[in-house]
Design a protein around this motif. Structure first.
Motif, PDB file in Angstrom:
ATOM      1  N   HIS A  70      39.753 -24.783  19.546  1.00 55.04           N
ATOM      2  CA  HIS A  70      38.866 -24.031  18.909  1.00 55.04           C
ATOM      3  C   HIS A  70      38.010 -23.502  19.997  1.00 55.04           C
ATOM      4  CE1 HIS A  70      39.674 -25.713  14.916  1.00 55.04           C
ATOM      5  NE2 HIS A  70      39.873 -26.762  15.203  1.00 55.04           N
ATOM      6  N   PRO A  71      37.361 -22.520  19.725  1.00 54.25           N
ATOM      7  CA  PRO A  71      36.322 -21.481  20.731  1.00 54.25           C
ATOM      8  C   PRO A  71      35.038 -22.328  20.970  1.00 54.25           C
ATOM      9  CG  PRO A  71      36.776 -20.369  18.605  1.00 54.25           C
ATOM     10  CD  PRO A  71      37.665 -21.581  18.701  1.00 54.25           C
ATOM     11  N   LYS A  72      34.745 -22.633  22.147  1.00 53.94           N
ATOM     12  CA  LYS A  72      33.737 -23.484  22.409  1.00 53.94           C
ATOM     13  C   LYS A  72      32.351 -22.589  21.592  1.00 53.94           C
ATOM     14  CE  LYS A  72      30.652 -25.304  25.805  1.00 53.94           C
ATOM     15  NZ  LYS A  72      30.188 -26.641  25.251  1.00 53.94           N
ATOM     16  N   LEU A  73      32.544 -21.426  21.686  1.00 60.50           N
ATOM     17  CA  LEU A  73      31.166 -20.678  21.138  1.00 60.50           C
ATOM     18  C   LEU A  73      31.530 -19.770  19.760  1.00 60.50           C
ATOM     19  CD1 LEU A  73      29.552 -19.543  24.307  1.00 60.50           C
ATOM     20  CD2 LEU A  73      28.702 -21.292  22.822  1.00 60.50           C
ATOM     21  N   PRO A  74      30.844 -19.727  18.793  1.00 58.60           N
ATOM     22  CA  PRO A  74      31.298 -18.899  17.622  1.00 58.60           C
ATOM     23  C   PRO A  74      31.078 -17.171  17.936  1.00 58.60           C
ATOM     24  CG  PRO A  74      28.912 -19.881  17.247  1.00 58.60           C
ATOM     25  CD  PRO A  74      29.511 -20.409  18.668  1.00 58.60           C
ATOM     26  N   GLU A  75      31.950 -16.666  17.270  1.00 57.30           N
ATOM     27  CA  GLU A  75      32.178 -15.101  17.449  1.00 57.30           C
ATOM     28  C   GLU A  75      30.668 -14.183  17.579  1.00 57.30           C
ATOM     29  OE1 GLU A  75      33.517 -12.113  18.754  1.00 57.30           O
ATOM     30  OE2 GLU A  75      34.646 -13.529  18.435  1.00 57.30           O
ATOM     31  N   PRO A  76      29.815 -14.649  16.621  1.00 53.95           N
ATOM     32  CA  PRO A  76      28.300 -13.905  16.942  1.00 53.95           C
ATOM     33  C   PRO A  76      27.886 -14.342  18.302  1.00 53.95           C
ATOM     34  CG  PRO A  76      28.367 -14.958  14.758  1.00 53.95           C
ATOM     35  CD  PRO A  76      29.796 -15.494  15.517  1.00 53.95           C
ATOM     36  N   ALA A  77      27.981 -15.585  18.934  1.00 50.19           N
ATOM     37  CA  ALA A  77      27.285 -15.843  20.147  1.00 50.19           C
ATOM     38  C   ALA A  77      27.895 -15.197  21.137  1.00 50.19           C
ATOM     39  CB  ALA A  77      27.489 -17.334  20.332  1.00 50.19           C
ATOM     40  N   ARG A  78      29.446 -15.163  21.003  1.00 53.87           N
ATOM     41  CA  ARG A  78      30.490 -14.283  22.001  1.00 53.87           C
ATOM     42  C   ARG A  78      30.021 -12.838  22.028  1.00 53.87           C
ATOM     43  NH1 ARG A  78      36.317 -16.459  21.418  1.00 53.87           N
ATOM     44  NH2 ARG A  78      35.771 -15.467  19.241  1.00 53.87           N
ATOM     45  N   ALA A 136      24.106  -5.074  29.238  1.00 51.97           N
ATOM     46  CA  ALA A 136      22.954  -4.396  29.439  1.00 51.97           C
ATOM     47  C   ALA A 136      22.367  -4.651  30.682  1.00 51.97           C
ATOM     48  CB  ALA A 136      22.134  -4.909  28.245  1.00 51.97           C
ATOM     49  N   GLY A 137      22.897  -5.647  31.443  1.00 43.26           N
ATOM     50  CA  GLY A 137      22.587  -5.898  32.580  1.00 43.26           C
ATOM     51  C   GLY A 137      21.349  -6.609  32.692  1.00 43.26           C
ATOM     52  N   LYS A 138      20.760  -7.181  31.675  1.00 46.76           N
ATOM     53  CA  LYS A 138      19.579  -7.974  31.691  1.00 46.76           C
ATOM     54  C   LYS A 138      19.708  -9.290  32.190  1.00 46.76           C
ATOM     55  CE  LYS A 138      17.355  -4.803  28.734  1.00 46.76           C
ATOM     56  NZ  LYS A 138      16.373  -4.535  27.737  1.00 46.76           N
ATOM     57  N   VAL A 139      20.794  -9.913  32.133  1.00 47.07           N
ATOM     58  CA  VAL A 139      21.116 -11.520  32.308  1.00 47.07           C
ATOM     59  C   VAL A 139      22.226 -11.717  33.210  1.00 47.07           C
ATOM     60  CG1 VAL A 139      22.405 -11.830  30.333  1.00 47.07           C
ATOM     61  CG2 VAL A 139      21.022 -13.603  31.173  1.00 47.07           C
ATOM     62  N   SER A 140      22.309 -12.669  34.050  1.00 39.29           N
ATOM     63  CA  SER A 140      23.477 -13.097  34.665  1.00 39.29           C
ATOM     64  C   SER A 140      24.322 -14.070  33.987  1.00 39.29           C
ATOM     65  CB  SER A 140      22.723 -13.707  36.130  1.00 39.29           C
ATOM     66  OG  SER A 140      22.420 -15.038  35.808  1.00 39.29           O
ATOM     67  N   LEU A 141      25.581 -14.228  34.832  1.00 39.84           N
ATOM     68  CA  LEU A 141      26.467 -15.226  33.996  1.00 39.84           C
ATOM     69  C   LEU A 141      25.828 -16.750  34.026  1.00 39.84           C
ATOM     70  CD1 LEU A 141      29.618 -14.304  35.788  1.00 39.84           C
ATOM     71  CD2 LEU A 141      29.195 -13.913  33.459  1.00 39.84           C
ATOM     72  N   THR A 142      25.268 -16.996  35.046  1.00 38.08           N
ATOM     73  CA  THR A 142      24.477 -18.157  35.188  1.00 38.08           C
ATOM     74  C   THR A 142      23.498 -18.532  34.087  1.00 38.08           C
ATOM     75  OG1 THR A 142      24.914 -18.137  37.483  1.00 38.08           O
ATOM     76  CG2 THR A 142      23.519 -19.856  37.001  1.00 38.08           C
ATOM     77  N   ASP A 143      22.753 -17.381  34.023  1.00 36.86           N
ATOM     78  CA  ASP A 143      21.734 -17.658  33.025  1.00 36.86           C
ATOM     79  C   ASP A 143      22.354 -17.777  31.589  1.00 36.86           C
ATOM     80  OD1 ASP A 143      19.883 -17.242  34.901  1.00 36.86           O
ATOM     81  OD2 ASP A 143      19.478 -15.265  34.274  1.00 36.86           O
ATOM     82  N   LEU A 144      23.343 -17.097  31.149  1.00 33.83           N
ATOM     83  CA  LEU A 144      24.012 -17.246  30.001  1.00 33.83           C
ATOM     84  C   LEU A 144      24.732 -18.556  29.825  1.00 33.83           C
ATOM     85  CD1 LEU A 144      25.788 -13.633  29.786  1.00 33.83           C
ATOM     86  CD2 LEU A 144      23.964 -14.686  28.177  1.00 33.83           C
ATOM     87  N   THR A 201      33.634 -20.239  31.297  1.00 32.13           N
ATOM     88  CA  THR A 201      33.645 -19.827  29.991  1.00 32.13           C
ATOM     89  C   THR A 201      33.042 -18.482  29.535  1.00 32.13           C
ATOM     90  OG1 THR A 201      33.619 -22.202  29.357  1.00 32.13           O
ATOM     91  CG2 THR A 201      33.175 -20.654  27.603  1.00 32.13           C
ATOM     92  N   ILE A 202      31.840 -18.339  30.268  1.00 32.86           N
ATOM     93  CA  ILE A 202      31.049 -17.015  29.896  1.00 32.86           C
ATOM     94  C   ILE A 202      31.820 -15.742  30.554  1.00 32.86           C
ATOM     95  CG2 ILE A 202      28.874 -15.875  30.385  1.00 32.86           C
ATOM     96  CD1 ILE A 202      28.541 -18.354  28.354  1.00 32.86           C
ATOM     97  N   HIS A 203      32.369 -15.995  31.652  1.00 29.76           N
ATOM     98  CA  HIS A 203      33.091 -14.991  32.557  1.00 29.76           C
ATOM     99  C   HIS A 203      34.176 -14.643  31.520  1.00 29.76           C
ATOM    100  CE1 HIS A 203      36.006 -13.383  35.350  1.00 29.76           C
ATOM    101  NE2 HIS A 203      34.847 -12.971  35.988  1.00 29.76           N
ATOM    102  N   ARG A 204      35.022 -15.645  30.982  1.00 26.97           N
ATOM    103  CA  ARG A 204      36.357 -15.177  30.201  1.00 26.97           C
ATOM    104  C   ARG A 204      35.865 -14.645  28.888  1.00 26.97           C
ATOM    105  NH1 ARG A 204      37.265 -20.457  28.516  1.00 26.97           N
ATOM    106  NH2 ARG A 204      37.689 -20.727  30.745  1.00 26.97           N
ATOM    107  N   ILE A 205      34.708 -14.966  28.439  1.00 27.20           N
ATOM    108  CA  ILE A 205      34.333 -14.251  27.068  1.00 27.20           C
ATOM    109  C   ILE A 205      33.913 -12.806  27.558  1.00 27.20           C
ATOM    110  CG2 ILE A 205      32.443 -14.031  25.572  1.00 27.20           C
ATOM    111  CD1 ILE A 205      32.132 -17.277  25.556  1.00 27.20           C
TER     112      ILE A 205
END
Length: 59
Positions: free
Chosen positions: A14-22, A31-39, A49-53
């Protein structure tokens, strides 16, 4: 395993995060307002996981 699957206990990955979150992750990163680490911190997920999304939206 066959018995577990028959009883509905073995459903596969199952995906770690639901589709709305992805979608939100992709939109905010684009938008460039947040980094991978922050997310990753915000969603309690690994940076990979964030990079893959972000880079594999259909996966």
């Amino acid at each position: 395993m066959a018995l577990a699957k028959k009883n509905g206990k073995l459903m596969g990955k199952h995906p770690k995060l639901p589709e709305p979150a992805r979608c939100s992750i992709r939109r905010r990163y684009a938008a460039g307002k947040v980094s991978l680490t922050d997310l990753a911190t915000e969603y309690s997920a690994g940076r990979s996981t964030i990079h893959r999304i972000i880079h594999n939206p259909d996966a």
